[in-house]
Scaffold this active site. Structure first.
Site, short mmCIF file in Angstrom:
data_model
loop_
_atom_site.label_atom_id
_atom_site.label_comp_id
_atom_site.label_asym_id
_atom_site.label_seq_id
_atom_site.Cartn_x
_atom_site.Cartn_y
_atom_site.Cartn_z
N HIS A 16 -1.22 -1.74 -1.37
CA HIS A 16 -1.63 -2.16 -2.62
C HIS A 16 -1.71 -3.30 -3.02
O HIS A 16 -1.87 -3.93 -3.83
CB HIS A 16 -1.06 -1.09 -3.78
CG HIS A 16 -1.95 -0.66 -4.72
ND1 HIS A 16 -3.13 -1.44 -5.08
CD2 HIS A 16 -2.19 0.33 -5.69
CE1 HIS A 16 -3.60 -0.98 -6.14
NE2 HIS A 16 -2.93 0.20 -6.56
N ARG A 17 -0.55 -4.19 -2.12
CA ARG A 17 -0.66 -5.53 -2.57
C ARG A 17 -1.73 -6.28 -2.21
O ARG A 17 -2.26 -7.44 -2.43
CB ARG A 17 0.63 -6.19 -1.71
CG ARG A 17 1.87 -5.80 -2.02
CD ARG A 17 3.00 -6.14 -1.26
NE ARG A 17 2.78 -5.60 0.24
CZ ARG A 17 3.36 -6.02 1.29
NH1 ARG A 17 4.46 -6.91 0.98
NH2 ARG A 17 3.09 -5.75 2.35
#
Length: 443
Positions: free
Chosen positions: A414-415
């Site tokens: 999700h980064r």
């Protein structure tokens, strides 16, 4: 002359190995290149050859011990001048030929064949290959460094003698429906440390226990997945693909692919659909460089395919998937999966992946959550394709038809990417799988 034999460099990223078996005893006379022990790493089981001819003077390791690169394994009373130890060759069965060595350059002068009574210098896999082909190594002209006979030398000599390589193993005839599958599970919490020296099978207040050390592949897997789970913020997105028409296409062409030496299973099509989506959504083919605070986008497409082996989960890498046809992938995937299960895949085949595909479908289940293969940014999981009733139409006019549905799940970092990206990414894969003609345009 007394020679210390240290554990040589086992390859990129490998710093230690477990002693599986010591093949010699103190006082034994060995020849240069003769196997003296077997070591297992997270990549392969390896025969370690003696670096010199001489007598075993001391053995400093025992089976089950984990040793670091550079540690002294044993000492020899060498005959003549000692030579540097060559990197060991991978060999799990010690019965069949190992990996190929690079052939000599065209300008090299080949040494003359000698009639020495002593076996010439050659790696264990080269000796096995010679035995399989019925070749006397003393009659083979060496081309390797230090006068070593290479596998290419043996094959070249066999061709001159009119002999053919040994027949392939029966495992090569794997049914086309069999696909590499993976056992996937989230890492469990580590147990509390126990008192030192507690004997195996001792009892605790709750009942009998047995302690088994983490070794080789399982040990490396535990470290790797624990790091991935701790460092990467995992998010998953799940959907299903209607592969009814694609499966009909697969059944129609599986015989011709089998004749070419491959297996036309669904993984092959998912590989091609995935690489098209990776090009459209590069965040899934990337990694984080935390030191420089940068996202590294890979402009090449090497996809790892998780293979379930009796030693644990191993992920060989199919390189340049975007440049290969379905036929080429079907042949290569079957070959590398079979060699990986037998411990014959090269170390280099386990590195360089940019994205991973894992298939749990053959073992059943409706869904699972794969862990990203650090430092990659995403992994695609395949569930079991099942024939299910599907409603077509609307509330006023509809019909129920049987369709073959394949569950797919993508876990992502999700980064780097967001949930909306994952939905579009997986949607593109599904669209390609549901439209065989469109998929063929991609491939």
């Amino acid at each position: 002359m007394s020679v210390e034999f240290r554990l040589p460099d086992l390859g990129e990223g490998i710093h230690e190995g477990e002693i599986v078996e010591v093949l010699v005893s103190v006082g034994d006379r060995v020849l240069d290149g003769q196997p003296v022990m077997v070591i297992e790493t997270d990549k392969a089981t390896t025969e370690v050859p003696a670096p010199v001819s001489g007598v075993v003077k001391e053995i400093r390791v025992k089976p089950g011990e984990v040793v670091k690169v550079g540690a002294v394994l044993m000492t020899f009373e060498a005959e003549g001048r000692a030579v540097a130890a060559a990197p060991p060759e991978k060999d799990v069965s010690r019965e069949k030929a190992g990996g190929l060595e690079a052939p000599p350059g065209g300008g090299e002068t080949r040494p003359a064949v000698t009639a020495s009574k002593e076996p010439p210098a050659a790696a264990p896999s080269t000796r096995r290959l010679a035995r399989e082909l019925g070749i006397d190594l003393r009659q083979v002209a060496p081309s390797g460094p230090g006068g070593r006979v290479t596998p290419e030398d043996v094959r070249r000599h066999a061709e001159l003698q009119g002999r053919k390589p040994a027949a392939p193993s029966p495992q090569a005839a794997v049914a086309e429906e069999e696909a590499p599958v993976a056992r996937t599970a989230a890492p469990e919490a580590a147990p509390a440390p126990s008192p030192a020296g507690e004997p195996l099978g001792a009892c605790d207040p709750h009942g009998a226990i047995e302690r088994v050390p983490l070794r080789s592949v399982r040990r490396a897997t535990a470290k790797h997945l624990a790091r991935a789970w701790a460092e990467i913020p995992h998010v998953s997105h799940q959907d299903v693909a209607d592969i009814t028409e694609l499966d009909a296409f697969r059944r129609k062409h599986k015989a011709e692919i089998r004749e070419a030496g491959g297996a036309l299973n669904m993984i092959v099509f998912v590989l091609k659909a995935a690489v098209a989506a990776l090009k459209a959504f590069p965040g899934f083919n990337a990694s984080i460089d935390p030191e420089r605070e940068e996202i590294v986008f890979k402009r090449y497409y090497n996809i790892g395919v998780a293979v379930d082996t009796d030693r644990g989960l191993i992920v060989p890498v199919i390189r340049d998937v975007d440049r290969k046809s379905v036929r080429e992938l079907a042949v290569e995937l079957l070959d590398v999966a079979e060699r990986t299960r037998r411990g014959k895949a090269e170390r280099e085949e386990m590195t360089g992946g940019t994205f991973t595909l894992t298939n749990i479908g053959a073992l059943g289940g409706t869904a699972f959550t794969p862990i990203i293969n650090h430092p990659q940014s995403a992994i695609l999981g395949m569930g079991q394709a099942r024939l299910q009733p599907v409603v077509r139409g609307d509330l006023e006019r509809h019909e129920i038809v049987p369709r073959l549905l394949l569950p797919l799940i993508v876990a992502f970092d999700h980064r780097i990417v967001d949930g909306a990206d994952a939905a579009r990414f997986l949607g593109m894969i599904i669209e390609a799988l549901e439209n065989p003609e469109e998929l063929l345009l991609v491939i």
